[in-house]
Design a protein around this motif. Sequence first.
Motif, PDB file in Angstrom:
ATOM      1  N   VAL A   1      12.314  -0.180   6.564  1.00  0.00           N
ATOM      2  CA  VAL A   1      12.993  -0.930   5.460  1.00  0.00           C
ATOM      3  C   VAL A   1      14.282  -0.259   5.489  1.00  0.00           C
ATOM      4  CG1 VAL A   1      10.578  -1.403   4.306  1.00  0.00           C
ATOM      5  CG2 VAL A   1      12.185   0.786   3.647  1.00  0.00           C
ATOM      6  N   SER A   2      15.234  -1.252   4.637  1.00  0.00           N
ATOM      7  CA  SER A   2      16.492  -0.825   4.321  1.00  0.00           C
ATOM      8  C   SER A   2      16.391  -0.101   3.048  1.00  0.00           C
ATOM      9  CB  SER A   2      17.405  -2.099   4.452  1.00  0.00           C
ATOM     10  OG  SER A   2      17.344  -2.514   5.581  1.00  0.00           O
ATOM     11  N   GLU A   3      17.395   0.476   2.672  1.00  0.00           N
ATOM     12  CA  GLU A   3      17.338   0.986   1.392  1.00  0.00           C
ATOM     13  C   GLU A   3      17.729   0.219   0.190  1.00  0.00           C
ATOM     14  OE1 GLU A   3      20.390   4.178   0.989  1.00  0.00           O
ATOM     15  OE2 GLU A   3      19.322   5.450  -0.570  1.00  0.00           O
ATOM     16  N   GLY A   4      17.011   0.128  -0.772  1.00  0.00           N
ATOM     17  CA  GLY A   4      17.164  -0.735  -2.020  1.00  0.00           C
ATOM     18  C   GLY A   4      16.084  -1.835  -1.695  1.00  0.00           C
ATOM     19  N   ALA A   5      15.469  -1.903  -0.580  1.00  0.00           N
ATOM     20  CA  ALA A   5      14.334  -2.971  -0.477  1.00  0.00           C
ATOM     21  C   ALA A   5      13.240  -2.689  -0.995  1.00  0.00           C
ATOM     22  CB  ALA A   5      14.478  -3.308   1.053  1.00  0.00           C
ATOM     23  N   SER A   6      12.491  -3.565  -1.285  1.00  0.00           N
ATOM     24  CA  SER A   6      10.950  -3.568  -1.790  1.00  0.00           C
ATOM     25  C   SER A   6      10.268  -2.928  -0.576  1.00  0.00           C
ATOM     26  CB  SER A   6      10.550  -4.698  -2.492  1.00  0.00           C
ATOM     27  OG  SER A   6      10.418  -5.742  -1.607  1.00  0.00           O
ATOM     28  N   LEU A   7       9.118  -2.337  -1.038  1.00  0.00           N
ATOM     29  CA  LEU A   7       8.167  -1.765  -0.159  1.00  0.00           C
ATOM     30  C   LEU A   7       6.581  -1.928  -0.667  1.00  0.00           C
ATOM     31  CD1 LEU A   7       7.478   0.335   2.318  1.00  0.00           C
ATOM     32  CD2 LEU A   7       7.443   2.020   0.576  1.00  0.00           C
ATOM     33  N   GLU A   8       5.858  -2.387   0.542  1.00  0.00           N
ATOM     34  CA  GLU A   8       4.308  -2.277   0.089  1.00  0.00           C
ATOM     35  C   GLU A   8       3.557  -1.719   1.434  1.00  0.00           C
ATOM     36  OE1 GLU A   8       2.429  -5.942  -0.534  1.00  0.00           O
ATOM     37  OE2 GLU A   8       0.825  -5.335  -1.645  1.00  0.00           O
ATOM     38  N   LEU A   9       3.006  -0.857   1.092  1.00  0.00           N
ATOM     39  CA  LEU A   9       2.078  -0.077   2.185  1.00  0.00           C
ATOM     40  C   LEU A   9       0.622  -0.590   1.812  1.00  0.00           C
ATOM     41  CD1 LEU A   9       3.660   3.465   2.347  1.00  0.00           C
ATOM     42  CD2 LEU A   9       4.131   1.466   3.707  1.00  0.00           C
ATOM     43  N   ARG A  10      -0.022  -0.806   2.927  1.00  0.00           N
ATOM     44  CA  ARG A  10      -1.302  -1.370   2.930  1.00  0.00           C
ATOM     45  C   ARG A  10      -2.615  -0.455   3.083  1.00  0.00           C
ATOM     46  NH1 ARG A  10      -1.842  -6.326   6.805  1.00  0.00           N
ATOM     47  NH2 ARG A  10      -0.821  -5.030   8.013  1.00  0.00           N
ATOM     48  N   CYS A  11      -3.488  -0.487   2.370  1.00  0.00           N
ATOM     49  CA  CYS A  11      -4.588   0.519   2.280  1.00  0.00           C
ATOM     50  C   CYS A  11      -6.040  -0.416   2.192  1.00  0.00           C
ATOM     51  CB  CYS A  11      -4.534   1.624   1.369  1.00  0.00           C
ATOM     52  SG  CYS A  11      -6.037   2.643   1.489  1.00  0.00           S
ATOM     53  N   ASN A  12      -6.710  -0.217   3.043  1.00  0.00           N
ATOM     54  CA  ASN A  12      -8.408  -0.992   2.899  1.00  0.00           C
ATOM     55  C   ASN A  12      -9.040   0.144   2.721  1.00  0.00           C
ATOM     56  OD1 ASN A  12      -6.574  -3.298   4.329  1.00  0.00           O
ATOM     57  ND2 ASN A  12      -7.951  -4.073   2.475  1.00  0.00           N
ATOM     58  N   TYR A  13     -10.477   0.175   2.145  1.00  0.00           N
ATOM     59  CA  TYR A  13     -11.334   1.238   2.080  1.00  0.00           C
ATOM     60  C   TYR A  13     -12.589   0.707   2.336  1.00  0.00           C
ATOM     61  CZ  TYR A  13     -12.328  -0.170  -2.440  1.00  0.00           C
ATOM     62  OH  TYR A  13     -12.714  -1.120  -3.655  1.00  0.00           O
ATOM     63  N   SER A  14     -13.667   1.298   2.734  1.00  0.00           N
ATOM     64  CA  SER A  14     -14.939   1.074   2.835  1.00  0.00           C
ATOM     65  C   SER A  14     -15.842   2.003   2.061  1.00  0.00           C
ATOM     66  CB  SER A  14     -15.535   1.017   4.320  1.00  0.00           C
ATOM     67  OG  SER A  14     -16.898   0.762   4.452  1.00  0.00           O
ATOM     68  N   TYR A  15     -16.660   1.732   1.050  1.00  0.00           N
ATOM     69  CA  TYR A  15     -17.365   2.514  -0.028  1.00  0.00           C
ATOM     70  C   TYR A  15     -18.098   1.793  -0.600  1.00  0.00           C
ATOM     71  CZ  TYR A  15     -18.077   6.539  -3.020  1.00  0.00           C
ATOM     72  OH  TYR A  15     -18.900   7.404  -3.651  1.00  0.00           O
ATOM     73  N   GLY A  16     -19.463   2.290  -0.773  1.00  0.00           N
ATOM     74  CA  GLY A  16     -20.325   1.430  -1.592  1.00  0.00           C
ATOM     75  C   GLY A  16     -20.157   1.401  -2.865  1.00  0.00           C
ATOM     76  N   ALA A  17     -19.999   2.552  -3.623  1.00  0.00           N
ATOM     77  CA  ALA A  17     -19.655   2.462  -4.932  1.00  0.00           C
ATOM     78  C   ALA A  17     -18.297   2.477  -5.474  1.00  0.00           C
ATOM     79  CB  ALA A  17     -20.482   3.826  -5.521  1.00  0.00           C
ATOM     80  N   THR A  18     -18.022   2.689  -6.699  1.00  0.00           N
ATOM     81  CA  THR A  18     -16.885   2.598  -7.365  1.00  0.00           C
ATOM     82  C   THR A  18     -16.013   3.989  -6.518  1.00  0.00           C
ATOM     83  OG1 THR A  18     -17.574   1.587  -9.285  1.00  0.00           O
ATOM     84  CG2 THR A  18     -15.324   2.492  -9.260  1.00  0.00           C
ATOM     85  N   PRO A  19     -14.958   3.534  -5.962  1.00  0.00           N
ATOM     86  CA  PRO A  19     -14.141   4.724  -5.269  1.00  0.00           C
ATOM     87  C   PRO A  19     -13.322   5.244  -6.191  1.00  0.00           C
ATOM     88  CG  PRO A  19     -13.184   2.442  -4.861  1.00  0.00           C
ATOM     89  CD  PRO A  19     -14.287   2.021  -5.609  1.00  0.00           C
ATOM     90  N   TYR A  20     -12.940   6.504  -6.050  1.00  0.00           N
ATOM     91  CA  TYR A  20     -11.854   7.028  -6.164  1.00  0.00           C
ATOM     92  C   TYR A  20     -10.857   7.100  -5.318  1.00  0.00           C
ATOM     93  CZ  TYR A  20     -14.879   9.027  -9.850  1.00  0.00           C
ATOM     94  OH  TYR A  20     -15.818   9.382 -10.626  1.00  0.00           O
ATOM     95  N   LEU A  21      -9.672   6.463  -5.527  1.00  0.00           N
ATOM     96  CA  LEU A  21      -8.630   6.144  -4.687  1.00  0.00           C
ATOM     97  C   LEU A  21      -7.410   7.020  -4.751  1.00  0.00           C
ATOM     98  CD1 LEU A  21      -9.243   2.415  -4.432  1.00  0.00           C
ATOM     99  CD2 LEU A  21      -9.663   4.044  -2.314  1.00  0.00           C
ATOM    100  N   PHE A  22      -6.574   7.239  -3.774  1.00  0.00           N
ATOM    101  CA  PHE A  22      -5.383   8.240  -3.863  1.00  0.00           C
ATOM    102  C   PHE A  22      -4.511   7.776  -3.043  1.00  0.00           C
ATOM    103  CE2 PHE A  22      -7.638  11.246  -6.487  1.00  0.00           C
ATOM    104  CZ  PHE A  22      -9.010  11.027  -5.949  1.00  0.00           C
TER     105      PHE A  22
END
Lengths: 116, 111
Positions: free
Chosen positions: B13-34
């Motif tokens: 990305v260029s400096e000053g632009a917005s950013l989105e990094l994707r993450c998908n998880y697989s977990y049966g219960a309510t996850p703790y995510l970091f």
Amino acid sequence: DTGVSQNPRHKITKRGQNVTFRCDPISEHNRLYWYRQTLGQGPEFLTYFQNEAQLEKSRLLSDRFSAERPKGSFSTLEIQRTEQGDSAMYLCASSLTSLARYNEQFFGPGTRLTVL
Amino acid sequence: AQSVTQPDIHITVSEGASLELRCNYSYGATPYLFWYVQSPGQGLQLLLKYFSGDTLVQGIKGFEAEFKRSQSSFNLRKPSVHWSDAAEYFCAVDPLDKLIFGTGTRLQVFP
């Protein structure tokens, strides 16, 4: 609070040699974790201690790997008869168990092992 | 089995632009995510975490992440990227007392 420290920071060894890494956790932390990170991958859990007790070991931790935490403070990770596939960054983390469900892990800078 | 997927290996990305990094998880219960960040020669630093409650969580360095249970996602965002944000970013889930990490996304920032 000096953070988690690891020594050495870099280790180069020849295949078949034994190596030992040390981790000093944050002083009041009772849990200590070891992870391994290979190039292009995220860290993978190896084992963890609560005080002196080793509570869990990953299947990744072969018989050539042994970890100790003899007095519930620092920990050592030894690899016997190193193989080229052992080349990786070895990360240590520590946390303090409390009544809160989650106890944040604080990571050290890692020890980079290169096996020639 | 629990797992974390970060589909983008490398983002520029260029400096000053917005950013989105994707993450998908697989977990049966309510996850703790970091989300953690790793700079060369530095240890992993926690950016933010989600346990429960408000699905939009704020972290350090101006980062935020949104938990979407229906999509099993926990995407990291920043409205304006700084050159110092260039690093490797890892999403992780904690099923029980150990962290399971994704493979990471390397962020490169151009001036």
